[in-house]
Design a protein around this motif. Structure first.
Motif, PDB file in Angstrom:
ATOM      1  N   CYS A  53       0.821  -1.220   0.000  1.00  0.00           N
ATOM      2  CA  CYS A  53       0.000   0.000   0.000  1.00  0.00           C
ATOM      3  C   CYS A  53       0.847   1.260   0.000  1.00  0.00           C
ATOM      4  CB  CYS A  53      -0.944   0.015   1.202  1.00  0.00           C
ATOM      5  SG  CYS A  53      -0.124   0.348   2.803  1.00  0.00           S
ATOM      6  N   SER A  54       2.149   1.129   0.293  1.00  0.00           N
ATOM      7  CA  SER A  54       2.970   2.326   0.487  1.00  0.00           C
ATOM      8  C   SER A  54       3.051   3.193  -0.759  1.00  0.00           C
ATOM      9  CB  SER A  54       4.379   1.933   0.945  1.00  0.00           C
ATOM     10  OG  SER A  54       5.048   1.194  -0.061  1.00  0.00           O
ATOM     11  N   LYS A  55       3.193   2.569  -1.918  1.00  0.00           N
ATOM     12  CA  LYS A  55       3.325   3.354  -3.160  1.00  0.00           C
ATOM     13  C   LYS A  55       2.039   4.097  -3.506  1.00  0.00           C
ATOM     14  CE  LYS A  55       5.154   3.013  -7.885  1.00  0.00           C
ATOM     15  NZ  LYS A  55       4.020   3.583  -8.627  1.00  0.00           N
ATOM     16  N   PRO A  56       0.859   3.421  -3.560  1.00  0.00           N
ATOM     17  CA  PRO A  56      -0.359   4.183  -3.843  1.00  0.00           C
ATOM     18  C   PRO A  56      -0.672   5.247  -2.792  1.00  0.00           C
ATOM     19  CG  PRO A  56      -0.876   1.869  -3.392  1.00  0.00           C
ATOM     20  CD  PRO A  56       0.603   1.971  -3.552  1.00  0.00           C
ATOM     21  N   LEU A  57      -0.326   4.983  -1.542  1.00  0.00           N
ATOM     22  CA  LEU A  57      -0.526   6.011  -0.512  1.00  0.00           C
ATOM     23  C   LEU A  57       0.317   7.246  -0.819  1.00  0.00           C
ATOM     24  CD1 LEU A  57      -0.609   4.196   2.968  1.00  0.00           C
ATOM     25  CD2 LEU A  57      -2.480   5.418   1.854  1.00  0.00           C
ATOM     26  N   ALA A  58       1.602   7.038  -1.077  1.00  0.00           N
ATOM     27  CA  ALA A  58       2.492   8.172  -1.326  1.00  0.00           C
ATOM     28  C   ALA A  58       2.094   8.943  -2.577  1.00  0.00           C
ATOM     29  CB  ALA A  58       3.933   7.679  -1.439  1.00  0.00           C
ATOM     30  N   GLU A  59       1.554   8.251  -3.576  1.00  0.00           N
ATOM     31  CA  GLU A  59       1.134   8.919  -4.808  1.00  0.00           C
ATOM     32  C   GLU A  59      -0.102   9.782  -4.589  1.00  0.00           C
ATOM     33  OE1 GLU A  59       0.657   5.652  -7.442  1.00  0.00           O
ATOM     34  OE2 GLU A  59       2.770   5.664  -8.086  1.00  0.00           O
TER      35      GLU A  59
END
Length: 347
Positions: A53-59
């Motif tokens: 989930c880290s990448k979609p959260l940061a985006e």
């Protein structure tokens, strides 16, 4: 790479006490991730979720800085921190040959500890434990230490929010400027509070110069806006095109009588305060009539995120038009204005 849920934390923007953590939770739901909140600390949210989930959260996030895999959590006691650091194990799926430790202090927490000393001592413990090289300038891995609320957290940074991109969309940076437009951090947060998903139609019935539409469009939503003024609609189009948003629709007209027939989400900041015009209509009446029209347009599971001037009783107003308030926040603007932010669903 999909793995079992693990303990994560996000480092949050310090400009508001409640909105940043709430934005993280709504964004996780919008992206379809199951999660469990573990703890809320000043400028940190600890939770369990799939690390992917880290990448979609940061985006998507506006009010966060980093998403980290939690490695250590303990009291802000030097001996305990170092004892735990000497036992650190990195997960098998973590890859890299070099690392750096960076420690931040939240709101003056743990003044008896020096951040630079912790960086050096924790880094030394990890070097002895893992054999990884220390690289202060171009590391493969960054470990984020946080001193907050009498605690010390250490996490592996999985992804970072692009703060420079957000700042590049500030009102003064846009080709068309209007003083009432929201800062992109707050506009993006509001779109996330609506749990908008890529490809969905996000309606802003008071679009103005397009701050909310801009953030929705950059998230991959179809941005639809209404404004009563031609000059604002034209300025909105200029801003959207300038930042590369292509999938949008602008109508000039009355938000209370818009011909738009369907939307998945509604996110808006109606006119109030200095520099805004309501065309002679009472702010509360205008918002009530607009929300009444939104209730006719919105899909059954749709969500509304609206700003409002705090003297307005948003709970009663929402109830009158068939919505209920599931959460609300206060944002200080200046001495004569506090902006409320409310999330509404069908009653």
């Amino acid at each position: 790479m999909k793995v079992d849920p693990e303990r994560l934390f996000t480092t949050l923007w310090g400009g508001h006490d409640t909105l940043p953590a709430s934005e993280v939770e709504h964004t996780l739901r919008a992206e379809g991730y199951g999660y469990r909140v573990v703890e809320r600390l000043p400028q940190v949210l600890r939770f369990e979720a799939d690390p992917s989930c880290s990448k979609p959260l940061a985006e998507r996030l506006g009010m966060a800085r980093e998403v980290c895999l939690e490695l250590l959590s303990c009291r802000d006691d030097r001996e305990e921190i170092l004892s735990r650091a000497r036992e650190l194990e990195l997960p098998d799926w973590v890859r890299g040959e070099s690392f750096v430790v960076r420690v931040q202090r939240v709101r003056g927490s743990s003044r008896h500890l020096r951040a630079l000393d912790l960086e050096r001592e924790v880094g030394g413990a990890l070097w002895l434990r893992t054999g990884l090289k220390v690289d202060l300038w171009n590391p493969d891995l960054t470990l984020r230490g946080v001193l907050t609320g009498g605690r010390f957290l250490l996490g592996l940074v999985l992804s970072r929010v692009d703060r420079r991109a957000l700042e590049s969309r500030r009102v003064k940076m846009r080709p068309f400027r209007h003083p009432t437009s929201l800062h992109p951090v707050l506009a993006r947060c509001m779109v996330n509070l609506s749990e908008a998903r890529r490809g969905e139609v996000v309606l802003d019935p008071f679009c103005g110069s397009g701050g909310i539409m801009l953030e929705a469009g950059l998230m991959g939503c179809v941005a639809v806006g209404v404004d009563v003024r031609w000059d604002m609609a034209e300025g909105c189009i200029r801003n959207l095109r300038h930042y590369g948003v292509r999938d949008f629709h602008i109508l000039v007209g009355d938000a209370r009588k818009t011909p738009i027939t369907e939307a998945d989400r509604a996110v808006t900041d109606p006119p109030y305060g200095r520099g805004a015009t309501t065309m002679g209509v009472d702010v509360e009446e205008l918002l009530k009539d607009a929300l009444n029209r939104v209730s006719e347009i919105l899909k059954p599971d749709g969500v509304v995120c609206t700003a409002y001037p705090e003297p307005v009783d948003i709970v009663e107003l929402a109830s009158d038009v068939g919505f209920r308030v599931v959460e609300k926040h206060s944002v200080y603007v200046h001495r004569s204005l506090t902006r409320g932010i409310a999330v509404l669903v069908r009653a």
